[in-house]
Motif scaffolding. Structure first.
Motif, PDB file in Angstrom:
ATOM      1  N   CYS A 237     -31.786  16.027 -23.857  1.00  0.00           N
ATOM      2  CA  CYS A 237     -30.864  16.469 -24.903  1.00  0.00           C
ATOM      3  C   CYS A 237     -30.157  17.737 -24.450  1.00  0.00           C
ATOM      4  N   ALA A 238     -28.993  17.970 -25.023  1.00  0.00           N
ATOM      5  CA  ALA A 238     -28.215  19.169 -24.715  1.00  0.00           C
ATOM      6  C   ALA A 238     -27.346  19.505 -25.911  1.00  0.00           C
ATOM      7  N   LEU A 239     -27.088  20.787 -26.115  1.00  0.00           N
ATOM      8  CA  LEU A 239     -26.196  21.231 -27.174  1.00  0.00           C
ATOM      9  C   LEU A 239     -24.830  21.535 -26.574  1.00  0.00           C
ATOM     10  N   GLY A 240     -23.791  21.113 -27.282  1.00  0.00           N
ATOM     11  CA  GLY A 240     -22.446  21.327 -26.778  1.00  0.00           C
ATOM     12  C   GLY A 240     -21.423  20.987 -27.829  1.00  0.00           C
ATOM     13  N   GLU A 243     -17.915  23.891 -30.671  1.00  0.00           N
ATOM     14  CA  GLU A 243     -18.595  25.072 -31.213  1.00  0.00           C
ATOM     15  C   GLU A 243     -20.075  25.103 -30.842  1.00  0.00           C
ATOM     16  N   GLY A 244     -20.472  24.204 -29.955  1.00  0.00           N
ATOM     17  CA  GLY A 244     -21.872  24.176 -29.546  1.00  0.00           C
ATOM     18  C   GLY A 244     -22.814  23.612 -30.579  1.00  0.00           C
ATOM     19  N   ARG A 245     -22.269  22.961 -31.605  1.00  0.00           N
ATOM     20  CA  ARG A 245     -23.099  22.482 -32.715  1.00  0.00           C
ATOM     21  C   ARG A 245     -23.268  20.960 -32.715  1.00  0.00           C
ATOM     22  N   THR A 246     -23.151  20.355 -31.555  1.00  0.00           N
ATOM     23  CA  THR A 246     -23.441  18.927 -31.418  1.00  0.00           C
ATOM     24  C   THR A 246     -24.636  18.773 -30.493  1.00  0.00           C
ATOM     25  N   LEU A 247     -25.643  18.059 -30.968  1.00  0.00           N
ATOM     26  CA  LEU A 247     -26.793  17.736 -30.133  1.00  0.00           C
ATOM     27  C   LEU A 247     -26.526  16.385 -29.484  1.00  0.00           C
ATOM     28  N   PRO A 274     -24.846  16.203 -35.469  1.00  0.00           N
ATOM     29  CA  PRO A 274     -24.378  17.554 -35.801  1.00  0.00           C
ATOM     30  C   PRO A 274     -25.567  18.439 -36.177  1.00  0.00           C
ATOM     31  N   VAL A 275     -25.551  19.683 -35.712  1.00  0.00           N
ATOM     32  CA  VAL A 275     -26.621  20.635 -36.028  1.00  0.00           C
ATOM     33  C   VAL A 275     -26.012  21.932 -36.534  1.00  0.00           C
TER      34      VAL A 275
END
Length: 283
Positions: A237-240, A243-247, A274-275
């Motif tokens: 997994c990665a955040l990106g 706005e960096g708010r998608t896992l 979405p996170v």
């Protein structure tokens, strides 16, 4: 807390791993095909490199458009130049290399499994190696039963390593010369089996879990903060996203380490969730 269901960004792939957000696209590896693939948020994808290696993990050099690729089969760390060519970045040694992460100072950490699980060998602990800016490679941590995903905190002070077989996240302080010290268990995950991991702006870690078919967000110490259930194994997994708010989660239907095809053909997917808390650190 259980989050909303994941949405499918891309499907029909093999054993998908090593998601990395860079620029405006997600890069991931399809180990089955021996390809590094870039996909945008509309699902448009292209192959950016072909390397016949299993595993096949990647990392971006800091403030750079050069991608590092672990060529495990040949014990080499490759670097993809802006023109698409692949050159040797460092000589790693014997095969068995797995995940990789690069910090903001030119240090590259690559871990190595101590046995061949695909051949049914007995478990032998693995290690983490440092490939420094000078190209020299040396061991900086040992006795990790099965080293898997790695992540760096945003201040480049801490390296976190997933030990899948011990069901733990292990942390190290990063010293000025890139060496590791003050080893500790960052989180005991109980029955959790961490594969690929990433960190967020609240110093929590997301870990992908193949046998339990989920992605889990944990705080230091192991308190579970969020869970994303899946219908297949989560490999990384990665955040990106903008706005960096998608896992981003790479997932596939697991069949077994010693099977001729470790995942069901065509079952590999890239998923999005979405996170609230954006990503921080690396990858």
């Amino acid at each position: 807390m259980t989050m909303a269901e994941a949405s499918t960004l891309l499907t029909g792939r093999g054993l998908v791993e090593s998601p990395r957000w860079h620029g405006d696209r997600l890069y991931f590896s399809d180990w089955t095909a021996g390809e590094v693939v870039a996909v945008d948020l509309a699902g448009r994808s292209e192959v950016v490199a072909r390397v016949a290696s299993l595993p096949l993990c990647t990392a971006w050099l800091p403030d750079d458009d050069r991608l590092l690729i672990v060529f495990s089969a040949e014990g080499r760390l490759l670097r993809r130049e802006p023109d698409g060519s692949l050159v040797t970045h460092a000589e790693l040694g014997a095969a068995g290399w797995n995940d990789i992460v690069a910090d903001g100072r030119g240090n590259v950490y690559v871990n190595r499994v101590g046995f061949d699980p695909t051949a049914g060998q007995d478990v032998k602990p693995g290690a983490v190696h440092l490939a420094g800016p000078d190209g020299k490679v040396h061991e900086v941590a040992d006795d990790i039963a099965f080293p898997n995903g790695m992540a760096l905190t945003a201040d480049n002070s801490t390296l976190i390593v997933a030990d899948s077989y011990r069901h733990q996240l292990v942390a190290f302080d990063i010293d000025a010369d890139g060496s590791l010290s003050r080893r500790r268990v960052w989180a005991d995950l109980g029955e959790g089996t961490p594969d690929g991991i990433c960190t967020d702006a609240e110093n929590a870690v997301w870990y992908a879990d193949v046998p339990n078919r989920r992605c889990v967000r944990v705080a230091e110490g192991g308190t579970v903060l969020d869970t994303v259930p899946l219908d297949r194994g989560a490999f990384a997994c990665a955040l990106g996203g903008p706005e960096g708010r998608t896992l981003f989660i790479t997932a596939a239907r697991w069949q077994g380490m010693t099977e001729s095809e470790m995942v069901a053909p065509g079952s590999g997917q890239v998923l999005t969730v979405p996170v609230e808390v954006p990503g921080a650190g690396r990858p």
